[in-house]
Design a protein around this motif. Structure first.
Motif, mmCIF file in Angstrom:
data_model
loop_
_atom_site.group_PDB
_atom_site.id
_atom_site.type_symbol
_atom_site.label_atom_id
_atom_site.label_comp_id
_atom_site.label_asym_id
_atom_site.label_seq_id
_atom_site.Cartn_x
_atom_site.Cartn_y
_atom_site.Cartn_z
ATOM 1 N N PRO A 1 0.654 -1.327 -0.178
ATOM 2 C CA PRO A 1 -0.126 -0.522 -0.080
ATOM 3 C C PRO A 1 1.090 1.425 -0.134
ATOM 4 O O PRO A 1 0.241 2.475 -0.279
ATOM 5 N N LEU A 2 2.489 1.314 -0.239
ATOM 6 C CA LEU A 2 2.925 2.445 0.090
ATOM 7 C C LEU A 2 3.706 3.112 -1.736
ATOM 8 O O LEU A 2 2.339 3.224 -3.280
ATOM 9 N N ASP A 3 2.888 4.772 -1.410
ATOM 10 C CA ASP A 3 3.104 4.912 -2.810
ATOM 11 C C ASP A 3 4.482 5.056 -2.715
ATOM 12 O O ASP A 3 5.252 4.789 -2.508
ATOM 13 N N GLN A 4 4.247 5.891 -4.700
ATOM 14 C CA GLN A 4 5.007 6.505 -4.944
ATOM 15 C C GLN A 4 6.572 6.346 -4.025
ATOM 16 O O GLN A 4 7.853 6.146 -4.774
ATOM 17 N N GLY A 5 5.948 7.894 -3.728
ATOM 18 C CA GLY A 5 7.578 7.991 -3.085
ATOM 19 C C GLY A 5 7.517 7.294 -1.674
ATOM 20 O O GLY A 5 9.529 7.469 -1.904
ATOM 21 N N GLU A 6 7.583 7.019 -1.520
ATOM 22 C CA GLU A 6 7.757 5.726 -0.245
ATOM 23 C C GLU A 6 8.076 4.275 -0.553
ATOM 24 O O GLU A 6 8.918 4.117 0.410
ATOM 25 N N ARG A 7 7.992 4.014 -2.114
ATOM 26 C CA ARG A 7 8.979 3.058 -2.192
ATOM 27 C C ARG A 7 9.933 3.240 -3.041
ATOM 28 O O ARG A 7 10.932 2.681 -2.130
ATOM 29 N N VAL A 8 10.286 4.993 -2.891
ATOM 30 C CA VAL A 8 10.957 5.127 -3.486
ATOM 31 C C VAL A 8 12.313 4.951 -2.869
ATOM 32 O O VAL A 8 13.597 5.227 -2.611
ATOM 33 N N ALA A 9 11.783 5.650 -1.282
ATOM 34 C CA ALA A 9 12.586 5.832 -0.284
ATOM 35 C C ALA A 9 12.652 4.712 0.586
ATOM 36 O O ALA A 9 13.960 4.531 1.377
ATOM 37 N N VAL A 10 12.211 3.933 0.744
ATOM 38 C CA VAL A 10 12.154 2.252 0.744
ATOM 39 C C VAL A 10 13.526 1.931 0.228
ATOM 40 O O VAL A 10 14.461 1.140 0.619
ATOM 41 N N ILE A 11 13.870 2.348 -1.368
ATOM 42 C CA ILE A 11 14.817 2.209 -1.961
ATOM 43 C C ILE A 11 15.854 2.008 -0.978
ATOM 44 O O ILE A 11 17.299 2.032 -1.091
ATOM 45 N N LEU A 12 16.220 3.073 -1.003
ATOM 46 C CA LEU A 12 16.678 4.148 -0.699
ATOM 47 C C LEU A 12 17.810 4.133 1.182
ATOM 48 O O LEU A 12 18.897 3.818 0.928
ATOM 49 N N LEU A 13 16.420 3.468 1.323
ATOM 50 C CA LEU A 13 17.161 2.932 2.912
ATOM 51 C C LEU A 13 17.696 1.528 3.066
ATOM 52 O O LEU A 13 18.983 1.292 3.004
ATOM 53 N N VAL A 14 17.132 0.403 2.183
ATOM 54 C CA VAL A 14 17.689 -0.603 2.285
ATOM 55 C C VAL A 14 18.893 -0.591 1.268
ATOM 56 O O VAL A 14 20.394 -0.863 0.984
ATOM 57 N N THR A 15 19.165 0.166 0.043
ATOM 58 C CA THR A 15 20.695 0.191 -0.565
ATOM 59 C C THR A 15 21.607 0.761 0.177
ATOM 60 O O THR A 15 22.969 0.658 0.454
ATOM 61 N N GLY A 16 20.994 1.821 0.918
ATOM 62 C CA GLY A 16 21.869 2.451 1.551
ATOM 63 C C GLY A 16 22.507 1.366 3.044
ATOM 64 O O GLY A 16 23.853 1.432 3.158
ATOM 65 N N GLN A 17 21.630 1.044 3.218
ATOM 66 C CA GLN A 17 22.794 0.001 4.177
ATOM 67 C C GLN A 17 23.087 -1.726 3.671
ATOM 68 O O GLN A 17 24.476 -1.736 3.829
ATOM 69 N N LEU A 18 22.765 -1.645 2.501
ATOM 70 C CA LEU A 18 23.872 -2.599 2.381
ATOM 71 C C LEU A 18 25.518 -2.026 1.658
ATOM 72 O O LEU A 18 26.408 -2.684 1.431
ATOM 73 N N ARG A 19 24.851 -0.548 1.158
ATOM 74 C CA ARG A 19 26.192 0.326 0.720
ATOM 75 C C ARG A 19 27.044 0.526 1.909
ATOM 76 O O ARG A 19 27.828 -0.002 1.734
ATOM 77 N N TRP A 20 26.389 0.600 3.281
ATOM 78 C CA TRP A 20 27.272 0.186 4.638
ATOM 79 C C TRP A 20 27.834 -0.314 4.524
ATOM 80 O O TRP A 20 29.194 -0.511 4.752
ATOM 81 N N GLN A 21 27.737 -1.887 4.061
ATOM 82 C CA GLN A 21 27.458 -3.203 4.765
ATOM 83 C C GLN A 21 29.148 -3.528 3.412
ATOM 84 O O GLN A 21 29.937 -4.351 4.192
ATOM 85 N N SER A 22 28.621 -3.130 2.440
ATOM 86 C CA SER A 22 30.023 -3.209 1.496
ATOM 87 C C SER A 22 31.001 -2.672 1.490
ATOM 88 O O SER A 22 32.174 -3.029 1.883
ATOM 89 N N LEU A 23 31.468 -1.160 2.570
ATOM 90 C CA LEU A 23 32.179 -0.531 2.670
ATOM 91 C C LEU A 23 32.889 -0.858 4.076
ATOM 92 O O LEU A 23 34.494 -0.862 3.174
ATOM 93 N N ILE A 24 32.068 -1.297 4.745
ATOM 94 C CA ILE A 24 32.813 -2.027 6.013
ATOM 95 C C ILE A 24 33.461 -3.626 5.741
ATOM 96 O O ILE A 24 34.002 -3.928 5.555
ATOM 97 N N GLU A 25 32.540 -3.950 4.952
ATOM 98 C CA GLU A 25 33.366 -5.176 4.661
ATOM 99 C C GLU A 25 35.410 -4.991 3.157
ATOM 100 O O GLU A 25 35.578 -5.926 3.997
ATOM 101 N N ARG A 26 34.979 -4.307 2.900
ATOM 102 C CA ARG A 26 35.791 -4.175 1.703
ATOM 103 C C ARG A 26 37.041 -2.972 2.253
ATOM 104 O O ARG A 26 38.403 -3.762 2.301
ATOM 105 N N SER A 27 36.790 -2.783 3.312
ATOM 106 C CA SER A 27 37.642 -1.628 4.848
ATOM 107 C C SER A 27 38.483 -3.431 5.876
ATOM 108 O O SER A 27 39.581 -3.074 5.194
ATOM 109 N N TYR A 28 37.951 -4.409 5.680
ATOM 110 C CA TYR A 28 38.164 -5.707 5.893
ATOM 111 C C TYR A 28 39.142 -6.285 5.308
ATOM 112 O O TYR A 28 40.438 -6.152 5.388
ATOM 113 N N GLU A 29 38.884 -6.291 4.122
ATOM 114 C CA GLU A 29 39.698 -7.400 2.872
ATOM 115 C C GLU A 29 41.128 -5.730 2.546
ATOM 116 O O GLU A 29 42.235 -6.538 2.657
#
Length: 310
Positions: free
Chosen positions: A154-182
């Motif tokens: 039931p999310l509107d279009q703006g909320e769907r884009v906001a969810v994408i930003l939230l999820v991809t932000g979490q994934l990008r943060w994880q990738s940055l931390i993993e890369r720093s370990y390597e």
């Protein structure tokens, strides 16, 4: 009267190349040179040495041509980065046929796993700046896949884009931390597990119940030496929050409130505000120094107590 098609925008050459609407060079090396070969060579260099190693001259050298030859095909390094990113990210995975099409959470999780693998395979993708809404085909395909995963909510279009930003932000943060370990492991020339073991040894030796009681409890519980993936926990909690919001929207709750406005320019420019913030930073520095002295005193007192006869 039939509607007129929208005018074709005047695109930067990199974006035009990504969409396949750029004019081919009129002169230059014969068939051995192509946009595809240039991008392949640049990606190969980035995979091996990082994005910082990619330059027009380095790519030309790897292909056996002059730098000026490349400029007939790609007019600037920024255009080359656009094409490298397009190739690096490719297309999103097809929806898992075993997932219910309405399982937005499972579909986002599947797309997220694919994004993490991309960053592990091409870590230099994390160094390409994010410059607003994606405008290239593959970037848009990933956005489309994530929006489609939320299409039954039931999310509107703006909320769907906001969810994408939230999820991809979490994934990008994880990738940055993993890369720093390597990166740390590569710089030390040792196995990443050895670095983890070394950190665990430091925590075990120096984290005491007197100085860091809460951290000591976590160390004793084996948290820092465990096999569980703390990043997976973080993503699931993000999805939990999205699920709660979806349930509230389904029950008739309004969309999220207005965005938090930025701080007015006059506040930042006010001398009293600047002086107060400077004073806070100085106080924080004094606090850090005091805590450092306290830790040193505790270590010395503990060592002295250990030397005293029974």
């Amino acid at each position: 009267m039939s509607a007129q098609p929208p005018a074709e925008p005047d695109l930067p050459r990199g974006i035009a190349l990504a969409w396949g609407v750029a004019a081919n060079p009129q002169r230059g090396p014969k068939r051995e040179m192509s946009i595809e070969r240039i991008v392949d060579a640049a990606v190969e260099i980035a995979d091996a040495e990082g994005l910082g190693a990619v330059s027009m001259s380095r790519v030309a050298q790897s292909l056996g041509y002059t730098t000026m030859s490349l400029y007939r095909y790609v007019t600037a390094k920024d255009d080359l980065l656009v094409l490298m990113q397009e190739q690096g990210i490719g297309l999103p995975p097809e929806p898992d046929p075993d997932l219910d099409p309405t399982d937005w959470r499972g579909r986002l999780r599947s797309i997220g796993r694919a994004q993490l693998e991309l960053h592990r395979h091409h870590p230099w993708l994390l160094d390409i700046p994010i410059e607003g809404t994606p405008v290239t085909p593959n970037n848009l395909a990933w956005m489309d896949a994530m929006l489609d995963a939320l299409s039954g909510t039931p999310l509107d279009q703006g909320e769907r884009v906001a969810v994408i930003l939230l999820v991809t932000g979490q994934l990008r943060w994880q990738s940055l931390i993993e890369r720093s370990y390597e990166v740390a492991a590569d710089a030390a020339g040792i196995d990443p597990q050895a670095i983890d073991d070394g950190r665990s040894a430091v925590l075990d030796a120096f984290v005491t119940a007197e100085e860091f009681p809460a951290v000591r409890l976590a160390v004793d519980a084996g948290v820092f030496a465990g096999e569980e993936d703390p990043f997976a926990f973080g993503l699931e909690r993000v999805l939990d929050g999205v699920a709660v919001h979806i349930a509230e929207r389904a029950a008739g709750a309004p969309a999220a409130g207005p965005p938090i406005p930025p701080e007015p320019d006059g506040v930042t420019a006010d001398k009293r505000v600047r002086d107060a913030r400077k004073a806070v930073k100085e106080a924080e520095k004094r606090l850090r120094d005091a805590r450092k002295l306290e830790r040193q005193a505790v270590r010395e007192a503990r060592a002295k107590a250990g030397r005293q006869p029974d």
